[in-house]
Design an enzyme around this catalytic site. Sequence first.
Site, PDB file in Angstrom:
ATOM      1  N   CYS A 162      -5.882   1.637   6.071  1.00  0.00           N
ATOM      2  CA  CYS A 162      -6.497   0.450   6.390  1.00  0.00           C
ATOM      3  C   CYS A 162      -5.972  -0.047   7.857  1.00  0.00           C
ATOM      4  O   CYS A 162      -4.880   0.443   8.236  1.00  0.00           O
ATOM      5  CB  CYS A 162      -6.391  -0.736   5.554  1.00  0.00           C
ATOM      6  SG  CYS A 162      -4.703  -1.134   5.331  1.00  0.00           S
ATOM      7  N   HIS A 167       0.827  -1.403  -0.080  1.00  0.00           N
ATOM      8  CA  HIS A 167      -0.001   0.056  -0.100  1.00  0.00           C
ATOM      9  C   HIS A 167       0.981   0.984   0.074  1.00  0.00           C
ATOM     10  O   HIS A 167       1.936   1.137   0.433  1.00  0.00           O
ATOM     11  CB  HIS A 167      -0.895   0.138   1.196  1.00  0.00           C
ATOM     12  CG  HIS A 167      -1.977  -1.010   1.017  1.00  0.00           C
ATOM     13  ND1 HIS A 167      -3.094  -0.901   1.962  1.00  0.00           N
ATOM     14  CD2 HIS A 167      -2.475  -1.737   0.277  1.00  0.00           C
ATOM     15  CE1 HIS A 167      -4.056  -1.732   1.839  1.00  0.00           C
ATOM     16  NE2 HIS A 167      -3.537  -2.440   0.636  1.00  0.00           N
ATOM     17  N   GLU A 215       0.997   3.793   1.765  1.00  0.00           N
ATOM     18  CA  GLU A 215       1.711   4.334   3.163  1.00  0.00           C
ATOM     19  C   GLU A 215       2.839   3.438   3.514  1.00  0.00           C
ATOM     20  O   GLU A 215       3.657   3.823   4.092  1.00  0.00           O
ATOM     21  CB  GLU A 215       0.451   4.076   4.374  1.00  0.00           C
ATOM     22  CG  GLU A 215      -0.713   5.032   4.092  1.00  0.00           C
ATOM     23  CD  GLU A 215      -1.784   4.246   3.395  1.00  0.00           C
ATOM     24  OE1 GLU A 215      -1.708   3.473   2.299  1.00  0.00           O
ATOM     25  OE2 GLU A 215      -2.825   4.127   3.818  1.00  0.00           O
ATOM     26  N   CYS A 247      -2.069  -0.400   7.326  1.00  0.00           N
ATOM     27  CA  CYS A 247      -1.341   0.942   7.500  1.00  0.00           C
ATOM     28  C   CYS A 247      -1.428   1.553   8.633  1.00  0.00           C
ATOM     29  O   CYS A 247      -0.479   2.278   9.113  1.00  0.00           O
ATOM     30  CB  CYS A 247      -1.862   1.685   6.196  1.00  0.00           C
ATOM     31  SG  CYS A 247      -1.433   0.857   4.629  1.00  0.00           S
TER      32      CYS A 247
END
Lengths: 151, 151
Positions: free
Chosen positions: B85, B55, B57, B88
């Site tokens: 999420c 992801h 992040e 993260c």
Amino acid sequence: MTAWTLPQPMQRALELAAASADSGEVPVGAVITRNGEIIAEAHNAPRETCDPTAHAEILAIRKAAEALGQERLGECELWVTLEPCAMCAGAIVHARLAKVYYGAGDPKGGAVEHGARVFEQKQCLHRPEVYAGIGEARAAEMLREFFKARR
Amino acid sequence: MTAWTLPQPMQRALELAAASADSGEVPVGAVITRNGEIIAEAHNAPRETCDPTAHAEILAIRKAAEALGQERLGECELWVTLEPCAMCAGAIVHARLAKVYYGAGDPKGGAVEHGARVFEQKQCLHRPEVYAGIGEARAAEMLREFFKARR
């Protein structure tokens, strides 16, 4: 007389946890299996790699995905010595791992049976089968010894 | 007359989200700043990298930690176009990021104001300051367009 032994992947995860402690990292080890074979393994390594995301589970998931050439690990199982944290539980969901076997529960940092309980959220897109307590005593002992030596 | 503009790091995060969509990834972009300067940036890339943990992040946090040579980013701020999420949010805690600015809320996958609410857990070791809704309209629009085109 039957000698009860731990499943081999958890034995290996415990060896990795011991190696983690030897290199000054919190002792957690993780192994990913597919059709009973180990396809990826790692120990906790945030200090060594200078990467706050380098928990054993994250490293093992990344290696397994690379090994299989796919970002989803639906036919795979994760064996880890400690209850996964929120970051790792989230990664388990993204990877669609079928089963998670873990050793010691972690009331402070765990997010499976404690805290954020990631897999129990209504919005959770994938819920692995979870089996806790396998190799728990040895996993917890290693963590106690590690933190005791550092106090 | 004053022209209100988005903070520059969020503008950059939105550009990264657009680049994400162009390469077939869910459009999410992230930037990490320190003393007002961008030190790391990334877009969502699980398909491209064959890594379910990739992801925006996570990638930005890993780059920032590498750039600074330290696993904790206590003096840094994360700018991301979508609500983080659970994975993260957990990584944000481990990295000790001081502040998190995000664009659109994510009722389905978010774990800050939705679902696992990682930072609100009693056991949470570090709570960043969180500012939501910055650049929200553009961030949400990109996501809608992306998923609409794929239906």
